[in-house]
Structures are given as C-alpha cells and as structure tokens.
Design a protein around this motif. Structure first.
Motif, PDB file in Angstrom:
ATOM      1  N   GLN A 109      12.956 -10.812 -39.069  1.00  0.00           N
ATOM      2  CA  GLN A 109      14.201 -10.428 -39.191  1.00  0.00           C
ATOM      3  C   GLN A 109      15.762 -10.710 -39.442  1.00  0.00           C
ATOM      4  OE1 GLN A 109      14.310  -6.913 -37.103  1.00  0.00           O
ATOM      5  NE2 GLN A 109      15.987  -5.978 -37.325  1.00  0.00           N
ATOM      6  N   ARG A 110      15.526 -11.857 -38.951  1.00  0.00           N
ATOM      7  CA  ARG A 110      16.905 -12.604 -38.946  1.00  0.00           C
ATOM      8  C   ARG A 110      16.902 -13.175 -40.285  1.00  0.00           C
ATOM      9  NH1 ARG A 110      20.954 -14.088 -34.845  1.00  0.00           N
ATOM     10  NH2 ARG A 110      20.885 -16.226 -35.687  1.00  0.00           N
ATOM     11  N   LYS A 111      15.695 -13.517 -40.847  1.00  0.00           N
ATOM     12  CA  LYS A 111      16.171 -14.822 -42.365  1.00  0.00           C
ATOM     13  C   LYS A 111      16.115 -14.236 -42.815  1.00  0.00           C
ATOM     14  CE  LYS A 111      16.626 -19.549 -39.670  1.00  0.00           C
ATOM     15  NZ  LYS A 111      16.877 -20.284 -40.492  1.00  0.00           N
ATOM     16  N   LEU A 112      14.557 -13.406 -43.629  1.00  0.00           N
ATOM     17  CA  LEU A 112      13.736 -12.856 -44.498  1.00  0.00           C
ATOM     18  C   LEU A 112      13.658 -11.416 -44.247  1.00  0.00           C
ATOM     19  CD1 LEU A 112      10.745 -14.415 -44.626  1.00  0.00           C
ATOM     20  CD2 LEU A 112      12.743 -15.281 -45.709  1.00  0.00           C
ATOM     21  N   GLY A 113      15.614 -11.082 -43.361  1.00  0.00           N
ATOM     22  CA  GLY A 113      15.531  -9.130 -43.293  1.00  0.00           C
ATOM     23  C   GLY A 113      14.648  -8.107 -43.172  1.00  0.00           C
ATOM     24  N   PHE A 114      13.518  -8.338 -42.343  1.00  0.00           N
ATOM     25  CA  PHE A 114      11.992  -7.426 -42.292  1.00  0.00           C
ATOM     26  C   PHE A 114      12.795  -6.743 -41.045  1.00  0.00           C
ATOM     27  CE2 PHE A 114       8.246  -9.531 -43.459  1.00  0.00           C
ATOM     28  CZ  PHE A 114       8.391 -10.711 -44.570  1.00  0.00           C
ATOM     29  N   HIS A 115      12.372  -5.505 -41.493  1.00  0.00           N
ATOM     30  CA  HIS A 115      12.651  -4.880 -40.225  1.00  0.00           C
ATOM     31  C   HIS A 115      11.227  -4.416 -38.620  1.00  0.00           C
ATOM     32  CE1 HIS A 115      16.078  -3.601 -42.176  1.00  0.00           C
ATOM     33  NE2 HIS A 115      15.352  -3.339 -43.448  1.00  0.00           N
ATOM     34  N   PHE A 116      11.995  -5.449 -37.609  1.00  0.00           N
ATOM     35  CA  PHE A 116      10.826  -4.821 -36.004  1.00  0.00           C
ATOM     36  C   PHE A 116      11.703  -3.988 -35.339  1.00  0.00           C
ATOM     37  CE2 PHE A 116       7.487  -6.517 -37.932  1.00  0.00           C
ATOM     38  CZ  PHE A 116       8.324  -8.081 -38.721  1.00  0.00           C
ATOM     39  N   PHE A 117      13.282  -4.180 -35.685  1.00  0.00           N
ATOM     40  CA  PHE A 117      13.796  -4.121 -33.873  1.00  0.00           C
ATOM     41  C   PHE A 117      14.931  -2.772 -34.050  1.00  0.00           C
ATOM     42  CE2 PHE A 117      11.389  -7.028 -31.968  1.00  0.00           C
ATOM     43  CZ  PHE A 117      11.050  -8.399 -32.981  1.00  0.00           C
ATOM     44  N   ASP A 118      15.377  -2.874 -35.823  1.00  0.00           N
ATOM     45  CA  ASP A 118      16.334  -1.720 -35.965  1.00  0.00           C
ATOM     46  C   ASP A 118      15.004   0.336 -35.945  1.00  0.00           C
ATOM     47  OD1 ASP A 118      16.594  -2.042 -39.162  1.00  0.00           O
ATOM     48  OD2 ASP A 118      15.275  -2.988 -38.255  1.00  0.00           O
ATOM     49  N   GLN A 119      16.431   1.139 -35.115  1.00  0.00           N
ATOM     50  CA  GLN A 119      15.205   2.333 -35.218  1.00  0.00           C
ATOM     51  C   GLN A 119      16.014   2.413 -36.882  1.00  0.00           C
ATOM     52  OE1 GLN A 119      16.319   3.864 -31.882  1.00  0.00           O
ATOM     53  NE2 GLN A 119      15.279   5.180 -31.769  1.00  0.00           N
ATOM     54  N   ALA A 120      16.589   2.436 -37.463  1.00  0.00           N
ATOM     55  CA  ALA A 120      17.251   3.159 -39.275  1.00  0.00           C
ATOM     56  C   ALA A 120      16.049   3.000 -40.050  1.00  0.00           C
ATOM     57  CB  ALA A 120      18.310   2.675 -38.853  1.00  0.00           C
ATOM     58  N   HIS A 121      15.501   1.979 -39.742  1.00  0.00           N
ATOM     59  CA  HIS A 121      13.659   1.676 -40.297  1.00  0.00           C
ATOM     60  C   HIS A 121      12.693   1.609 -40.084  1.00  0.00           C
ATOM     61  CE1 HIS A 121      17.574  -0.472 -42.718  1.00  0.00           C
ATOM     62  NE2 HIS A 121      16.936   0.015 -43.417  1.00  0.00           N
ATOM     63  N   GLY A 122      12.799   2.296 -38.643  1.00  0.00           N
ATOM     64  CA  GLY A 122      11.281   2.665 -37.992  1.00  0.00           C
ATOM     65  C   GLY A 122      11.096   1.712 -36.631  1.00  0.00           C
ATOM     66  N   GLY A 123      11.843   0.506 -36.851  1.00  0.00           N
ATOM     67  CA  GLY A 123      11.291  -0.322 -35.532  1.00  0.00           C
ATOM     68  C   GLY A 123      12.580   0.209 -34.907  1.00  0.00           C
ATOM     69  N   ASP A 124      12.240  -0.280 -33.343  1.00  0.00           N
ATOM     70  CA  ASP A 124      12.202  -0.184 -31.952  1.00  0.00           C
ATOM     71  C   ASP A 124      13.228  -0.980 -30.938  1.00  0.00           C
ATOM     72  OD1 ASP A 124      13.306   1.205 -29.203  1.00  0.00           O
ATOM     73  OD2 ASP A 124      11.019   1.262 -28.949  1.00  0.00           O
ATOM     74  N   PRO A 125      14.252  -1.232 -31.039  1.00  0.00           N
ATOM     75  CA  PRO A 125      15.000  -2.632 -29.651  1.00  0.00           C
ATOM     76  C   PRO A 125      14.244  -2.447 -28.829  1.00  0.00           C
ATOM     77  CG  PRO A 125      17.203  -1.154 -30.085  1.00  0.00           C
ATOM     78  CD  PRO A 125      15.031  -0.134 -31.081  1.00  0.00           C
ATOM     79  N   LEU A 126      13.498  -1.859 -27.589  1.00  0.00           N
ATOM     80  CA  LEU A 126      11.932  -2.123 -26.963  1.00  0.00           C
ATOM     81  C   LEU A 126      11.337  -2.295 -27.027  1.00  0.00           C
ATOM     82  CD1 LEU A 126      12.600   1.213 -24.224  1.00  0.00           C
ATOM     83  CD2 LEU A 126      13.659  -0.763 -24.374  1.00  0.00           C
ATOM     84  N   LEU A 127      11.207  -2.532 -28.754  1.00  0.00           N
ATOM     85  CA  LEU A 127       9.694  -3.938 -28.330  1.00  0.00           C
ATOM     86  C   LEU A 127       9.952  -4.995 -28.491  1.00  0.00           C
ATOM     87  CD1 LEU A 127       7.182  -4.103 -30.468  1.00  0.00           C
ATOM     88  CD2 LEU A 127       8.379  -3.870 -32.693  1.00  0.00           C
ATOM     89  N   TRP A 128      11.077  -5.524 -28.520  1.00  0.00           N
ATOM     90  CA  TRP A 128      11.715  -7.177 -27.555  1.00  0.00           C
ATOM     91  C   TRP A 128      10.986  -7.300 -26.595  1.00  0.00           C
ATOM     92  CZ3 TRP A 128      12.582 -12.129 -29.481  1.00  0.00           C
ATOM     93  CH2 TRP A 128      12.762 -12.986 -29.243  1.00  0.00           C
ATOM     94  N   GLN A 129      11.883  -6.378 -25.945  1.00  0.00           N
ATOM     95  CA  GLN A 129      11.662  -6.277 -24.337  1.00  0.00           C
ATOM     96  C   GLN A 129       9.835  -5.444 -23.747  1.00  0.00           C
ATOM     97  OE1 GLN A 129      14.101  -4.108 -21.919  1.00  0.00           O
ATOM     98  NE2 GLN A 129      15.859  -3.942 -24.133  1.00  0.00           N
ATOM     99  N   HIS A 130       9.476  -5.133 -24.563  1.00  0.00           N
ATOM    100  CA  HIS A 130       7.906  -4.707 -24.373  1.00  0.00           C
ATOM    101  C   HIS A 130       7.161  -6.108 -24.537  1.00  0.00           C
ATOM    102  CE1 HIS A 130       7.563  -1.194 -22.776  1.00  0.00           C
ATOM    103  NE2 HIS A 130       7.944  -0.697 -24.024  1.00  0.00           N
ATOM    104  N   LEU A 131       6.762  -6.822 -25.096  1.00  0.00           N
ATOM    105  CA  LEU A 131       6.323  -8.323 -25.842  1.00  0.00           C
ATOM    106  C   LEU A 131       6.821  -9.220 -25.314  1.00  0.00           C
ATOM    107  CD1 LEU A 131       6.157  -7.909 -29.749  1.00  0.00           C
ATOM    108  CD2 LEU A 131       4.552  -7.978 -28.156  1.00  0.00           C
TER     109      LEU A 131
END
Lengths: 124, 192, 636
Positions: free
Chosen positions: C235-257
């Motif tokens: 996400q940081r280097k290549l602009g993927f989306h895992f943790f931002d809700q706007a693009h379908g991600g979820d910040p809590l995903l970081w916390q769970h994993l």
C-alpha cells in the motif's frame, strides 16, 4: 484392545477438542461478524440458530474427545508415567487430553451461550 | 553397535520433516491471504466491485487441473528415489517439470493481463486478488526451481541426501497443488 | 571417570574430537555450525540489543520523570518508544530465548549432538544479525520506526507517516521473521527427530516441551505478521488498497492480522521462561516436578488457546459484543493452564527440600511478578474494565510485569544456573543474590506505580504530561526504579564477567540437576556426548543405573558413532532409532547467504526493485554452493 484402536483414541483425545473449539471460534466469529455488516446482512442468516448448532456440534466432539482420552487412560492405567513408548507415551498424552478437553468444552459452552444471550450487533 | 548394525525402524527423514514444517508456515500464510479476502468480502456489498468483469473460469481451471495432476509423477519420483531407482525418478521428475513450467509460463502471461484488467491501485478487491495470485505463482516458481535443481543433481548420481531432497520436494509440490486448488476456488468465487 | 580411560575408549573419544573439530579463530566463528557456538553468538548479540532497548527506556523515563520536561522532543520520543518495543520483543527476548537458550540447551537435553539442520541454524543467526543492523540503521538517518511497535494504520500509511520510518519497520520485521521462522523450524524438527533412543514424549524434559510450544506458535503466528507487513508495504510503496475504507479496505484488518500474530507472540515470549523455571525448580527443590503430564500439557495449551484471544486487544474498537465474546471467553480460560503450572511449581518446592540459591530466587521473583501481571491481565478479559483502562498506564504495568517480571527474571536466573555448564566456572553466589534483590526492588519500583497512575488516567504513548494531574510523584518513583533496575542488571553483568575470569571451577554437575546437559563436561565438548545417552525418565541425570550403562557402552563402542560426524535420528512419538544422520561440517555459505539477503532488503527499502531481485538471485547462488556440499558424500 488393538494397538491401532488405542492409538486412535489417544490422538483423537489429544486433538479432537482443540480442533472443535478452533473451528467453532473461527466460524462463529465469521457468522457473528457477517450478520452485523452490510454485505453479510443481505444473506439474512439465522445467526442465533447457527451459533447454537455450532456450539452443540463442537461441544459433542469435545465430549467425545474427553471420553476417548478417558478410555485410553483406563486402558493404560497400570503403566508408569516413565514407561517407554508406546504405552508410557499413550498414558502420558491421555492424562494431558483429560485436562485439555475440559477447558475446550467450557470455552465452547461460554461462546455458544454468550452469542445467543447478548443483543445481536450491539456495539460493545 | 556401529552405524551399520543399529536396529533401525523405517521412518521419514528429518529433511522431510523440515519441509513439513515449512509447508505448515506457508499454508498459514495462504490462510491469512484467503482469510483477508473473506474478511473484506463481508465489508463490501459488491465484491468484486460491480464495474469490474468477473475473473475467467475455463483457463485457470484447466491449468490448475494440469498442475494438480503433476502430483502423480512427483509421487512416483518420491517412491523411486526411496527404492534407489534413479532413472525412473529422473523421468518422472522430467514429466512433472515440463507440465509445471508450461503452467507457470501461461499463468504468468495471464497474470500480467490480470494486473491491467484489475488495477490494484483502484480497489481492495483487486489488491487482494493480485497479491493472492502473485503469492501462488511465486510458490510454483520455487517448486519449479527445486525440480530443476534435482533434475541436474540426480542425473549423475543418487545419494541419500539427494533422495531425501526429492522426497521433500514432492511433499512441497503436493502442498502447492492443494494451495493452488484453494486459490482457484477463491479466484472463481464471484461466480458462486 | 575417576581412573584414566583405557586406550580403546580414549581412541573413540579422540576420533569424535577429530570428526567434530572446527577451525580456530575468528574465521571459525563465521563458519561455525556448532549449536553451542551459535547459541553464544545469539547470547552476546541479544545482550547488545537488550542494552540498546534499556537505554531507550531510560531516556524515556528521564523525559517522563517530571511534568513538562524538555529532555526529548515528541518526534524523538515516538522513535524511542517504538524502537524500545521493537527491540525488546524482536531483537532481544525472542532471539535470546529461542536462539541462545534454545539452541544451546535443547540438543543437550535430548541427548543429541547438534540441531537437526546445523547450517540452517547458522543462517538463522546471521539473518537475525542482518535484520538487527537493518532496523538500527534507521537511527543513522534519523528515521527510526515511529508509529509504535504495533504500528497501527492509518497513522502508518504514507499519507500520515511519509518518511522511511515505517518502511524500516515493515521490511525489518519481514526480514527478522525469516530468521525466527527458520530457528523455530529447526527446533521443532530437532525435538521431533533427534531425541535420544528411548526418549518417548513422556520422557522429554519440560524445558523442551516449552520450546516446542513456543516454536510451533512461531510457525503459525509469524505468517500473519508477514502478510500484514507485506500489505502495508504494497500500500505504501505501490499504492495498493488494503486498509482504507474508501476503496473497500478496512483499517481494522491491520489490527486483526497484527494481533493474530501479536497475542501468540506474548506466549512465545513467556513459554521459554516457563521452561527455564521448570528446569530450575526441580533441581533446587531436589524433587521431580509435581503433575508432570499436566504441566507439559499446560505449556502446549497456553500456546494453543492463545491463538484464539487476539481481539481482546481490540475490545475498544467498536466491534459487536456478540463477536467479541469468543475472545473474552478464551481470554478467561487461557489463564487456567498458567495457574496449573504455578500450583505445580509451588507444590514442587513445598514437597521438596529447597535450596534458595540465586537461580531459585529469580524464579521466586518470577512467580510473584507473574501472579501480579496475570491478575491484572485477567481483569482485561472483562470487556467493560478493558474499555475503561485501554491505552492507560495500567496496561503498560500489566505487560511489563509479564514481560520483565515473568519472561526476563527466569532468563536472569537461567543465566546464573547454566553459567557453570557453559563456562566451567561458578558465579559468585553472594554477588548474585545482591544482584537479585537490586533487580527485584528496581522492577517493583519501576512498574508497580504504573498501575496506580494508569487508574488515575495517565495515558500511554505520551512524551510529557501537565503538572497538577497527580501523576508527578509516581513518574518520579518509576524513573528512580528504572535506574535501580539498571544497576541490578549491571551487577549481573559484572558478576558474569568477573566469574568467567576468576570463578571456582564448577565441575560437571554443581547443582545435581536432573537433565542430560549435567551428564557431560563443563563446557561440553563439540560432540556433546561421547556415547548417545540411555534414557528412562525425564530426569536422566538422576538415573544412576543409566549413567553407569553409558560407561559400559563407551567401553563396548556402542552408540559412540565416531565413524564420522554422526548423531542418531529416532521416531517422533516413541524415540526408536530410525537412522544415523551424517551432520554437515562448518560452512561459509550461511553467512554469505545472509549477506545477500541483507543487501536485498536495503535495496527494497530504497525502492531499487530490480537490483533487489539481483541480490535475491545471488542468494540463490549461495544456496547452490551450500547444497553442493553434501554431508555424507564429502564435497559433491
């Protein structure tokens, strides 16, 4: 009792309860979470029913595992804890499993009861 | 009692067990990737996003079937090295290697297409899809390199060290094949 | 042997010494595959990181000693706080317990001559060193990780933390994970396959059960952290989306994993400490561990149930109660196995005839701190209480009582306990007891007031606080405590150094311990045992008949295995011999491979992806060189 049967009882006793709890934990978490989210709500799952079913199945497996461990324990009751394997090892693991399955059963029951008693989807 | 006269029981070598533990950790890694896919699925009403075309079905399924079938020659190779039959093992490895390379080249070509069709920079679904497939292909590549290495090594001679290596590689491939099946199911899940 | 060994025995021993000899000097340390030397490398390196983490802590405590202090600014404080956590967890305690204690002791305790994969063992050390250098190089560019050791998103995303800090964190942890995974794999296969003939599971020492539980946990927990860090970097280097809700991600995903890894991690931290306690107690109580099968199972249960409690770190994130109850229930039950162990330890001391020498005193301190830390921990299992105290110093008190009190105290006791075995000399007992009291008082002074100041509302992760909130006195006491604690630790270090030079020779078995390491010389020879030991219980050194049988076996040449560089492989469950393994001699390839991986990670950090790929390719070449050298056939 054949050696194979004794081994199966011991290994099922050792791992059965834990695997049952782990399954209830992951699947139950999924069922509950999906029922409280936009995407999951569209499927309209009977959350409470599923949780109870899950708890009953998991609990039954944990009880079965404890029973298997108990049978293995009784079958090797004359064996000393320091005895060489397989008898000594089977006796050792049977005792270990008697402890483990009790804990797993308690967690399984607590989980099933709490998910039903608690108000669904209320933020904690 | 010297090494030659010890009473030995037949059991798997420590090298095989090392591979088993490695497989456990990699399987867990795939578990977290698939778990992420499922977790985010619950958070999105449209998964994949409605505007994206659904992933293809036929090509990935046929390719996966071909790859999974290589478990058979890998199993043959594993048994053969255990019995000291070097030539049988080498031929089985070659058959497996050929199919695996064919699979990998085709999949990598399709993967580049997929990145263009589903830009990861535009949606979480695409990010997870691309990452999951990339991880799967990377593991196939490692398996292909392992096979290539042993093709070279057992061409000349079969030692116990190399035999255990082939058996460990066969186990790796069985695990990768199972993982590939799981990834296929996830890949095709929008159609379910 | 009291009389000079007859010539046949001497010839066999000389053959063993020749087969297992390694080259001398610094080059020998670079190419060593001896588990004892690798254990020592880990020991000294982790001590350096312990000192670094300690200095970071003392700097923070100095800043917090009084309200409104300006010793350290907020940006620096964030880096110190983050690196203190990262260092202590990833570069001190895990490598110390698994890499130093585990590596040195497990082969000895199971009657083996080395770990299952000696070269892989060396690789895990050199990778660890590379990862530590990588992580600490961030200080050189003033961009040390700064978003906490748990590095939550969205703070850790490029938008809010744009420098290289978080990239050092994520890549450094992925790097370190490879080392830890390899180390854990080696311990598991060693415990499975290299136990002495006759050592079925019920005859394996409790220390090894603890190391097995910790290693299995590492194998299944680390992938969650790896995946999390990979997602973050993508996400940081290549602009993927895992943790931002706007693009379908979820910040809590970081916390769970993160916590799926992070909670098992804390059991990984404490389990080896349990293992050390269960080694020291029977020795100094002069009695076998009460309820041995239950204690062994408790160690495995803690690890297993510990995989199901992770979201108790997320009770304040707004997740539905019906989801959180799974984690609350498991969190309450995970206490039981630990409690069973505490009762077993106390009963063993009670029914035995205890000698309160320094190692046992450290275990006494450990039990006290573990009970206090465990009680505050079980309080968090109640969701309402957790929500009231989340992010306060009450939490900081809890985990320092556990990590310092329950994980480090046994380590300190273990250092004294095994010092004679490793060096052949005794430590100074009076100085050791003084160092215990200083450390004990320092620990209490530093961490106990944190409970109170946390309940008074002091939040975590702040670099300063206002005057007049009632927190000043407690913070001052904690800082003083920190320096007292440091003095205690320094005294332990002084004792070790002085005793190494001037200590009384200890002999083979100064404490009459029960496990196999006490049957061989101090320090052990390269090959550990002249004869692969006969085993009929978990306390082989207390089985006189078996030890006499070993002498007869040496005379007959049975299970000496001096034809080469050999150790037996046995079956997993019952310890029946299945093969004789030829072990590899020393090798330069592990350190070379680690060098290429270190280069690759620096290149990834600076976004030179193609060159990083070349470094990885170079690593593959070192693996080729490695595998060309087969143990049995000589150079391939």
């Amino acid at each position: 009792m054949t050696r194979l049967r004794l081994e199966l009882l011991q290994w099922f006793g050792l791992f059965g309860g834990g695997l049952a709890w782990a399954t209830q934990h992951v699947v139950g978490f999924g069922i509950s979470d999906s029922g409280c989210r936009a995407a999951g709500r569209q499927w309209d799952l009977p959350v409470s029913t599923l949780q109870v079913l899950l708890g009953v199945v998991a609990g039954a497996i944990a009880i079965a595992a404890w029973t298997a461990a108990f049978v293995a324990f009784r079958e090797t009751h004359a064996v000393d804890n320091d005895a060489p394997g397989p008898a000594g090892r089977i006796h050792f693991f049977a005792q270990a499993a008697l402890l483990g399955n009790v804990l797993f059963l308690v967690i399984i029951v607590l989980d099933a009861v709490s998910t039903v008693v608690e108000l669904p989807c209320r933020q904690s | 009692m010297t090494a030659a006269t010890l009473p030995v029981r037949h059991a798997r070598a420590k090298g095989w067990w090392g591979m088993a533990v490695f497989v456990a950790t990699e399987a867990t890694l795939f578990g977290t990737l698939v778990g992420t896919y499922i977790y985010l699925r619950f958070h999105n009403t449209h998964w994949p996003p409605a505007r994206l075309p659904k992933p293809p079905v036929l090509t990935p399924s046929l390719l996966t079937a071909a790859l999974v079938a290589t478990s058979i020659p890998m199993f043959v190779a594993s048994r053969a090295v255990g019995a000291g039959r070097r030539e049988v093992a080498w031929r089985a490895l070659t058959v497996a290697f050929a199919v695996q390379v064919f699979y990998l080249v085709w999949q990598l070509h399709d993967y580049v297409d997929a990145i263009h069709r589903y830009p990861p920079q535009e949606s979480a679904w695409a990010s997870v899809y691309v990452t999951l497939l990339g991880a799967a292909h990377a593991h196939v590549l490692v398996g292909v390199l392992l096979n290539a290495w042993f093709l070279v090594r057992i061409w000349s001679r079969l030692t116990r060290y190399r035999a255990v290596g082939v058996q460990a590689t066969a186990f790796y491939w069985h695990a990768v094949n199972v993982i590939t099946l799981v990834v296929l199911v996830v890949q095709l899940s929008p159609h379910l | 042997m009291a009389v000079a060994a007859p010539s046949r025995e001497r010839a066999r021993i000389e053959a063993l010494e020749r087969a297992w000899l390694e080259r001398p000097g610094a080059l020998g340390w670079l190419t060593t595959v001896d588990h004892k030397r690798i254990g020592l490398l880990y020991f000294w390196t982790t001590l350096v990181f312990f000192a670094a983490g300690g200095i970071e802590a003392l700097l923070m405590r100095t800043q917090l000693a009084q309200s409104g202090e300006r010793v350290i600014g907020p940006e620096t404080y964030d880096q110190l706080m983050t690196m203190h956590g990262v260092t202590m967890i990833f570069f001190f305690i895990i490598p110390m317990t698994t890499g130093a204690f585990g590596n040195y002791l497990v082969p000895l305790m199971i009657g083996a001559r080395d770990m299952a994969f000696p070269r892989l063992n060396a690789l895990s050390y050199w990778l660890f060193l590379g990862a530590g250098i990588f992580m600490y190089s961030s200080f050189l560019v003033h961009q040390a990780p700064n978003a906490g050791w748990f590095d939550y998103v969205p703070l850790a995303l490029r938008r809010y933390d744009g420098g290289a800090n978080v990239d050092f964190y994520a890549l450094g942890l992925i790097f370190n994970t490879v080392s830890s995974t390899i180390g854990a794999l080696n311990l598991i296969v060693t415990i499975f396959k290299l136990r002495a003939p006759g050592m079925s599971w019920n005859r394996m020492p409790l220390f090894c059960f603890a190391m097995l539980a910790a290693s299995l946990s590492l194998i299944f927990a680390l992938p969650a952290l790896t995946a999390d860090c990979i997602f973050l970097e993508l996400q940081r280097k290549l602009g993927f989306h895992f943790f931002d809700q706007a693009h379908g991600g979820d910040p809590l995903l970081w916390q769970h994993l993160f916590w799926i890894f992070g909670h098992p991690e804390v059991y990984i931290i404490v389990l080896p400490a349990f293992g050390i306690a269960t080694s020291i107690i029977p020795t100094f109580a002069r009695h076998r561990m009460v309820a041995f099968p239950l204690v062994a199972m408790a160690e495995l249960l803690v690890a297993f149930i510990g995989f199901g409690v992770w979201a108790h770190h997320m009770f304040a994130t707004g997740i539905a109660t019906t989801t959180l109850v799974f984690f609350a229930a498991a969190s309450m039950l995970v206490v039981i196995p630990s409690t069973i162990q505490i009762y077993a330890w106390l009963m063993t001391v009670n029914v035995g005839t205890p000698q309160f020498r320094a190692p046992l005193m450290f275990i006494g301190g450990f039990i006290l701190f573990f009970v206090i830390g465990g009680l505050s921990g079980i309080m968090f299992a109640a969701i309402p209480f957790d929500q009231a105290t989340t992010d306060t110093y009450f939490v900081v008190a809890h985990f320092h009582f556990i990590i310092f009190g329950a994980a480090v105290f046994p380590l300190l006791g273990g250092i004294y306990y095994w010092f004679p075995k490793v060096t052949g000399r005794m430590y100074d007992e009076r100085l050791a007891q003084l160092s215990f009291w200083l450390t004990f008082v320092g620990t209490g002074l530093t961490f106990f007031p944190m409970h109170i100041v946390g309940l008074l509302g002091m939040t975590r992760r702040i670099y300063t606080y206002d005057h007049g909130l009632g927190w000043d006195a407690y913070n001052l006491v904690e800082t003083i405590g920190g320096f007292v604690l440091a003095a205690g630790l320094l005294l332990i270090g002084i004792n070790i150094v002085l005793s190494y030079r001037r200590g009384v020779p200890s002999g083979r078995d100064p404490f009459h311990g029960g496990t196999l390491e006490w049957t061989t010389t101090s320090p052990p020879p390269h090959y550990n045992f002249a004869v692969i030991p006969t085993v009929s219980s978990p306390y082989p050194n207390w089985d006189e008949a078996d030890r006499e049988e070993d002498l007869r076996k040496l005379a007959r040449g049975e299970l000496v295995l001096a034809d080469g560089h050999e150790t037996p492989e046995t079956t997993v469950n019952d310890g029946a011999i299945s093969a004789v393994a030829e072990m590899p001699p020393e090798s330069p390839w592990p350190v070379l491979a680690a060098g290429t991986v270190t280069a690759a990670f620096f290149l990834l950090l600076t976004s030179h992806y193609a060159t990083a790929g070349m470094a990885f390719a170079l690593m593959l070449l070192t693996l080729v060189g490695w595998n060309l050298h087969e143990p049995e056939e000589g150079v391939g």
